[in-house]
Design an enzyme around this catalytic site. Structure first.
Site, mmCIF file in Angstrom:
data_model
loop_
_atom_site.group_PDB
_atom_site.id
_atom_site.type_symbol
_atom_site.label_atom_id
_atom_site.label_comp_id
_atom_site.label_asym_id
_atom_site.label_seq_id
_atom_site.Cartn_x
_atom_site.Cartn_y
_atom_site.Cartn_z
ATOM 1 N N TYR A 41 2.555 6.611 -3.067
ATOM 2 C CA TYR A 41 2.911 5.582 -2.095
ATOM 3 C C TYR A 41 4.398 5.662 -1.766
ATOM 4 C CZ TYR A 41 -1.490 2.992 -2.728
ATOM 5 O OH TYR A 41 -2.807 2.608 -2.750
ATOM 6 N N ASP A 75 -4.640 -2.979 -0.252
ATOM 7 C CA ASP A 75 -4.670 -4.419 -0.020
ATOM 8 C C ASP A 75 -4.443 -4.744 1.457
ATOM 9 O OD1 ASP A 75 -5.000 -4.802 -2.745
ATOM 10 O OD2 ASP A 75 -2.859 -5.113 -3.124
#
Length: 317
Positions: free
Chosen positions: A158, A82
Site C-alpha cells: 500500500y 475498506d
C-alpha cells in the site's frame, strides 16, 4: 488447429489459455480460472466486499460479469479494501466453464482475454452509470495452474500520501492525499517504523476478527518526502488485518509530530494495547498498489496450500 480435429490450444503470456480437447484426452477441464487485474477509485464505493443495499467494488464487478455471462458469479479477491480506499493493483480470480470461456470469442481473430476486458468495460459502464470509470479492468489472463488470487499472494503493498505543508495542499489531488495540519519529521517516523518490521503480533494496530489472527510479517514500513514535498508511506506485508495500515499510519503521524517518542509504536505493539490513542488515519489517501505472487504455477499452488492450512489451523484453534 489440431490436424486430428480433436481440439486446439491458444497461448498467451507463455501459458495455455484455451483448451477444448486434445487427442488422447477423454474429457475437458471442469473450469477455466481467469485472473483479472483491477484499478478503482474507492470514493463511490462502500468498500470492496458485497453489502446489501450498498454500492461496493465487488458488487459492481460481479454485476457486470453477470450481464456478460448471464448467471450469478462470485470472484475471489487478493485483499479486501475498506470504504474510501483505492486500488491500482487489485487482483481477483473467477472460474468459468470451458464453454463460457470459449463462447466469449465471436471472431477467429479475437482472444478471449481481450474480449472479456472489452465487454467488461461496457458492462461496468451500464452498472456504474454516472460513476463510469471508477472501476477499470486492466487485464484478463488465464494464470498457471494452482493460482489463487487470495491464498497464492506473497505480499500486498500500500501507499499513503501526506501533505503536511499548506503550500502542498493541491485541490486536484485532495481525493488521494491527507492534508495534515502539523508538520512531521520523516526521520522520526522511519526510526519508529523500523522497529515494527518482521513477524509480529499487530493486535495494537488491528481490529480483530473472530477466528483470525493478528500475527503478520511486516516486510516494509517507510516514509519518504518526495521532490514535490509530499510525504509518501510505503507499507508491505504478507497480509494485513482489518484497519492495520491506517492504524500504523495514524500512530506514526503522532511520532512524526513529536507527540510520542520514537519507541512508542514498538512499546504499544509489545503491550498489545488498543485505546483512545489508536487512531485511524483517514481512508482516502490509502492505495493498494500491488500484490506479489510466486513466479511458477507449482510455487503458487504450494503457497496457496500453505496459506489455507495456516488459516484452518488458526480458525480451528
Amino acid at each position: 488447429m489440431d490436424p486430428t480435429g480433436a481440439g486446439f490450444l491458444r497461448f498467451g503470456g507463455g501459458v495455455p489459455v484455451r483448451i477444448l480437447r486434445l487427442a488422447g484426452m477423454t474429457s475437458e477441464p471442469s473450469t477455466v480460472r481467469v485472473r483479472l487485474d483491477l484499478a478503482y477509485d474507492g470514493t463511490p464505493f462502500s468498500g470492496w466486499a458485497v453489502q446489501p443495499g450498498l454500492r461496493t467494488a465487488q458488487g459492481a464487478l460481479e454485476e457486470a460479469l453477470a450481464l456478460i455471462l448471464r448467471r450469478p458469479i462470485r470472484v475471489v479477491v487478493a485483499g479486501r479494501t475498506d470504504a474510501g480506499v483505492h486500488a491500482r493493483g487489485q487482483v481477483v480470480h473467477l472460474d468459468l466453464a470451458p464453454a463460457e470461456w470459449d463462447g466469449l470469442v465471436r471472431r477467429s481473430s479475437e482472444e478471449p482475454e481481450e474480449v472479456l476486458v472489452r465487454r467488461l468495460r461496457g458492462a461496468l459502464s451500464r452498472v456504474l452509470g454516472k460513476e463510469t470509470g471508477a472501476l477499470e479492468v486492466r487485464s484478463a489472463v488465464v494464470p498457471p495452474a494452482g493460482f489463487d488470487a487470495r491464498f497464492s499472494a506473497l505480499w500486498r503493498r500500500y501507499s499513503y500520501r501526506i501533505a503536511d505543508r499548506p503550500e502542498n495542499w493541491d485541490p486536484l489531488l485532495r481525493g488521494i492525499t491527507l492534508w495534515h495540519r502539523a508538520g512531521v519529521d520523516v526521520g522520526r517516523m522511519n526510526a519508529a517504523a523500523d522497529q515494527l518490521l518482521g513477524l509480529q503480533d499487530f493486535l495494537a494496530f488491528c481490529k480483530p476478527r473472530e477466528g483470525s489472527t493478528t500475527v503478520r510479517t511486516l516486510q516494509e514500513f517507510a516514509f519518504e518526502r518526495t521532490a514535490d514535498g509530499v510525504v509518501v508511506a510505503r507499507v508491505r506485508a504478507d497480509a494485513f488485518c482489518h484497519n492495520m495500515v491506517r492504524a500504523l499510519i495514524g500512530s506514526a503521524l503522532r511520532v512524526g509530530e513529536g507527540l510520542e517518542s520514537v519507541g512508542w509504536l514498538h512499546e504499544r505493539m509489545l503491550a498489545r494495547v488498543r485505546d483512545a490513542k489508536t487512531r485511524l488515519a483517514p481512508a482516502h489517501p490509502l492505495v493498494l498498489e500491488e500484490v506479489g505472487y510466486p513466479e511458477s504455477g507449482a510455487e503458487m499452488a504450494a503457497r496457496a496450500d500453505l496459506t489455507r492450512a495456516l488459516r484452518e489451523e488458526i480458525s480451528g484453534s
